[in-house]
Design a protein around this motif. Sequence first.
Motif, PDB file in Angstrom:
ATOM      1  N   ASP A 161       0.908  -1.252   0.042  1.00 48.63           N
ATOM      2  CA  ASP A 161       0.052   0.124   0.096  1.00 48.63           C
ATOM      3  C   ASP A 161       0.878   1.275  -0.130  1.00 48.63           C
ATOM      4  N   GLY A 162       2.049   1.217   0.487  1.00 49.14           N
ATOM      5  CA  GLY A 162       3.010   2.253   0.508  1.00 49.14           C
ATOM      6  C   GLY A 162       2.696   3.257   1.523  1.00 49.14           C
ATOM      7  N   HIS A 163       1.860   2.945   2.545  1.00 51.03           N
ATOM      8  CA  HIS A 163       1.641   3.795   3.794  1.00 51.03           C
ATOM      9  C   HIS A 163       1.349   3.021   4.893  1.00 51.03           C
ATOM     10  N   ALA A 164       1.445   3.636   6.137  1.00 53.51           N
ATOM     11  CA  ALA A 164       0.686   2.964   7.242  1.00 53.51           C
ATOM     12  C   ALA A 164       0.573   4.111   8.469  1.00 53.51           C
ATOM     13  N   PHE A 165      -0.353   4.021   9.131  1.00 56.23           N
ATOM     14  CA  PHE A 165      -0.827   5.068  10.249  1.00 56.23           C
ATOM     15  C   PHE A 165      -1.192   4.393  11.371  1.00 56.23           C
ATOM     16  N   GLY A 166      -0.871   5.185  12.296  1.00 56.89           N
ATOM     17  CA  GLY A 166      -1.319   4.666  13.767  1.00 56.89           C
ATOM     18  C   GLY A 166      -1.099   5.719  14.994  1.00 56.89           C
ATOM     19  N   PRO A 167      -1.518   5.391  16.121  1.00 59.47           N
ATOM     20  CA  PRO A 167      -0.990   6.396  17.288  1.00 59.47           C
ATOM     21  C   PRO A 167       0.190   6.200  17.845  1.00 59.47           C
ATOM     22  N   MET A 168       0.741   7.220  18.646  1.00 64.31           N
ATOM     23  CA  MET A 168       1.964   6.934  19.427  1.00 64.31           C
ATOM     24  C   MET A 168       1.427   7.033  20.951  1.00 64.31           C
ATOM     25  N   VAL A 169       1.667   6.065  21.888  1.00 72.15           N
ATOM     26  CA  VAL A 169       1.372   5.898  23.166  1.00 72.15           C
ATOM     27  C   VAL A 169       2.369   6.154  24.011  1.00 72.15           C
ATOM     28  N   ILE A 170       2.074   7.009  24.887  1.00 71.59           N
ATOM     29  CA  ILE A 170       3.248   7.507  25.811  1.00 71.59           C
ATOM     30  C   ILE A 170       2.851   7.450  27.454  1.00 71.59           C
ATOM     31  N   ALA A 230      -6.531   1.922  12.846  1.00 69.00           N
ATOM     32  CA  ALA A 230      -4.937   2.211  12.949  1.00 69.00           C
ATOM     33  C   ALA A 230      -4.315   0.844  12.449  1.00 69.00           C
ATOM     34  N   ASP A 231      -3.125   0.991  11.657  1.00 72.88           N
ATOM     35  CA  ASP A 231      -2.260  -0.202  11.378  1.00 72.88           C
ATOM     36  C   ASP A 231      -1.441  -0.546  12.237  1.00 72.88           C
ATOM     37  N   PHE A 232      -0.826   0.392  13.248  1.00 74.64           N
ATOM     38  CA  PHE A 232       0.041   0.059  13.929  1.00 74.64           C
ATOM     39  C   PHE A 232      -0.209   0.701  15.381  1.00 74.64           C
ATOM     40  N   VAL A 233       0.538   0.530  16.814  1.00 76.52           N
ATOM     41  CA  VAL A 233       0.574   1.351  17.638  1.00 76.52           C
ATOM     42  C   VAL A 233       2.027   1.428  17.988  1.00 76.52           C
ATOM     43  N   LEU A 234       2.329   2.427  18.340  1.00 79.19           N
ATOM     44  CA  LEU A 234       4.133   2.912  18.399  1.00 79.19           C
ATOM     45  C   LEU A 234       3.779   3.241  20.135  1.00 79.19           C
ATOM     46  N   TYR A 235       4.582   2.273  20.548  1.00 79.03           N
ATOM     47  CA  TYR A 235       4.644   2.616  22.316  1.00 79.03           C
ATOM     48  C   TYR A 235       6.041   3.046  22.605  1.00 79.03           C
ATOM     49  N   ASP A 236       6.174   4.062  23.437  1.00 75.33           N
ATOM     50  CA  ASP A 236       7.246   4.797  23.528  1.00 75.33           C
ATOM     51  C   ASP A 236       7.958   4.485  24.925  1.00 75.33           C
TER      52      ASP A 236
END
Length: 268
Positions: free
Chosen positions: A17-26, A42-48
Amino acid sequence: MTPAVPARTLKQKFAADGHAFGPMVIEFFTPGMAAIAAAAGADFVLYDMEHSGAEIGDIKEQCAAARGLGIAPLVRVPSGEYHFVARALDAGAEGIMVPMVESAAHAAEIVSFAHYPPKGRRGAAFGVAHDGYRGGDPVAKIAAANGRTLIIPQIETKTGLEAVEDIAAVDGVDIVWVGHFDLTNFLGIPAAFDHPDYEAALARVLAAADANGKPAGFMAADEAWAEAYYRRGFRAIAYGLDHLLFQKALAGGLSLLNGLAAATPARG
């Protein structure tokens, strides 16, 4: 048994698809976070782990909560040392973001920490969190893990910017991510996101990523930033920080209620 892997990994989604989006969790490392993000599309969750109080046990729980949801758990580790990279992957992370990467050698070392031999030097532990506690052929597990793991160096210092072309060219680097606040700090223009030097830095990162056929990444704080940076060419976008999204929605609702209360005559 075969290794537990999603029907389509995030790396495969980028390829298709050439893209992916998701939230960042802090802030909100709750059991339902992955399901909430998945339900939102969302495609992903980015955990900090760099700026939060999250420990490896918190990350392991979040990765477990993401299983079976079709959403990829990504982890920003505190730094690029082996024990941060390998432990987050063993806990179940599908990808690793590393802050302040400043050279191709640094990026290549991180890649080696994240992959099993012969591609890297990640230590072997099977039948644990990252492969769903399943049995099976270790060779197949190694191939699956090496094939799905995403490596995301952050370009957020002047030194890193000067080396971005070499970093982007490293085999095993998957996404080239701008750390915008730190980048302006290290360029001597704190939070000056309209400064010509910052604009030039963005263009250089995008050009380096594009020249190597890799997406460029960015953390967009709100809808305006998301649209602006997507239009610039960023295709891996973390949309919003969890606590700021909650705070903004809460402030809007409370402002509405307080406005209604101010316009309503008090009862005697």
